[in-house]
Design a protein around this motif. Structure first.
Motif, mmCIF file in Angstrom:
data_model
loop_
_atom_site.group_PDB
_atom_site.id
_atom_site.type_symbol
_atom_site.label_atom_id
_atom_site.label_comp_id
_atom_site.label_asym_id
_atom_site.label_seq_id
_atom_site.Cartn_x
_atom_site.Cartn_y
_atom_site.Cartn_z
ATOM 1 N N GLY A 35 0.812 -1.216 0.000
ATOM 2 C CA GLY A 35 0.000 0.000 0.000
ATOM 3 C C GLY A 35 0.845 1.265 0.000
ATOM 4 O O GLY A 35 0.503 2.244 -0.654
ATOM 5 N N ASP A 36 1.973 1.239 0.730
ATOM 6 C CA ASP A 36 2.887 2.387 0.753
ATOM 7 C C ASP A 36 3.386 2.689 -0.660
ATOM 8 O O ASP A 36 3.460 3.840 -1.079
ATOM 9 C CB ASP A 36 4.116 2.108 1.629
ATOM 10 N N VAL A 37 3.760 1.628 -1.381
ATOM 11 C CA VAL A 37 4.294 1.802 -2.735
ATOM 12 C C VAL A 37 3.224 2.389 -3.646
ATOM 13 O O VAL A 37 3.481 3.334 -4.398
ATOM 14 C CB VAL A 37 4.856 0.472 -3.301
ATOM 15 N N ALA A 38 1.995 1.871 -3.549
ATOM 16 C CA ALA A 38 0.897 2.387 -4.375
ATOM 17 C C ALA A 38 0.642 3.855 -4.056
ATOM 18 O O ALA A 38 0.435 4.680 -4.959
ATOM 19 C CB ALA A 38 -0.373 1.562 -4.145
ATOM 20 N N GLU A 39 0.680 4.203 -2.763
ATOM 21 C CA GLU A 39 0.457 5.576 -2.324
ATOM 22 C C GLU A 39 1.575 6.485 -2.848
ATOM 23 O O GLU A 39 1.333 7.600 -3.308
ATOM 24 C CB GLU A 39 0.439 5.605 -0.798
ATOM 25 N N TRP A 40 2.797 6.006 -2.763
ATOM 26 C CA TRP A 40 3.971 6.741 -3.240
ATOM 27 C C TRP A 40 3.806 7.089 -4.719
ATOM 28 O O TRP A 40 4.082 8.199 -5.147
ATOM 29 C CB TRP A 40 5.200 5.861 -3.030
ATOM 30 N N LEU A 41 3.342 6.080 -5.496
ATOM 31 C CA LEU A 41 3.167 6.267 -6.939
ATOM 32 C C LEU A 41 1.891 7.036 -7.261
ATOM 33 O O LEU A 41 1.728 7.495 -8.375
ATOM 34 C CB LEU A 41 3.119 4.907 -7.643
ATOM 35 N N VAL A 49 0.283 -3.661 -6.735
ATOM 36 C CA VAL A 49 1.709 -3.670 -6.392
ATOM 37 C C VAL A 49 2.150 -5.106 -6.093
ATOM 38 O O VAL A 49 3.206 -5.549 -6.557
ATOM 39 C CB VAL A 49 2.003 -2.729 -5.203
ATOM 40 N N GLY A 50 1.339 -5.837 -5.347
ATOM 41 C CA GLY A 50 1.662 -7.231 -5.030
ATOM 42 C C GLY A 50 1.775 -8.073 -6.287
ATOM 43 O O GLY A 50 2.674 -8.920 -6.406
ATOM 44 N N VAL A 65 9.496 -5.082 -0.072
ATOM 45 C CA VAL A 65 8.099 -4.679 -0.283
ATOM 46 C C VAL A 65 7.256 -5.779 0.355
ATOM 47 O O VAL A 65 7.316 -6.931 -0.065
ATOM 48 C CB VAL A 65 7.774 -4.498 -1.782
ATOM 49 N N VAL A 66 6.505 -5.405 1.395
ATOM 50 C CA VAL A 66 5.943 -6.412 2.300
ATOM 51 C C VAL A 66 4.466 -6.187 2.621
ATOM 52 O O VAL A 66 3.899 -5.145 2.300
ATOM 53 C CB VAL A 66 6.743 -6.422 3.628
#
Length: 118
Positions: A35-41, A49-50, A65-66
């Motif tokens: 979720g952090d990665v999706a939010e970042w992007l 992302v998963g 990425v966890v």
């Protein structure tokens, strides 16, 4: 992690490339959630992302990425644990009752907010 099949294009989809770029930015010993990665992007969500990490993440630092709950990636726990221990990623050792006695990530200490991002 993901295996490229003969039918898959060698060219990465743009979104996948962006997700993998973020994974590369995460410092050793730190993690971001899907979720952090999706939010970042500012695009997609944890599932997207998963999926990218499952299909294309094998060549990069996939262990950074966890899942948000800190559980280790099913089927890859021991490989991930090796990386976490080598990088000094904060872990919470499992209690005796924990399934498989595997530690979890200490998300409070391990989570990276992209602080040094330029």
């Amino acid at each position: 992690m993901g295996r490229m099949s003969a039918e898959e294009p060698a060219e990465l989809p743009a979104y996948a490339e962006r997700v993998l770029d973020v994974a590369e930015l995460i410092p050793p010993g730190r993690v971001m959630t899907y979720g952090d990665v999706a939010e970042w992007l500012d695009e997609g969500g944890p599932r997207q992302v998963g999926r990218v990490m499952a299909l294309y993440g094998g060549a990069g630092p996939w262990w950074r990425v966890v899942r948000a709950d800190g559980t280790l990636l099913p089927g890859h726990e021991l490989r991930a644990l090796g990386h976490y221990r080598a990088e000094g990623t904060p872990l919470r050792e499992a209690g005796r009752a924990a399934e498989g006695h595997l530690p979890k990530l200490d998300m409070r200490r391990a989570r990276w907010d992209g602080g040094a991002h330029t």
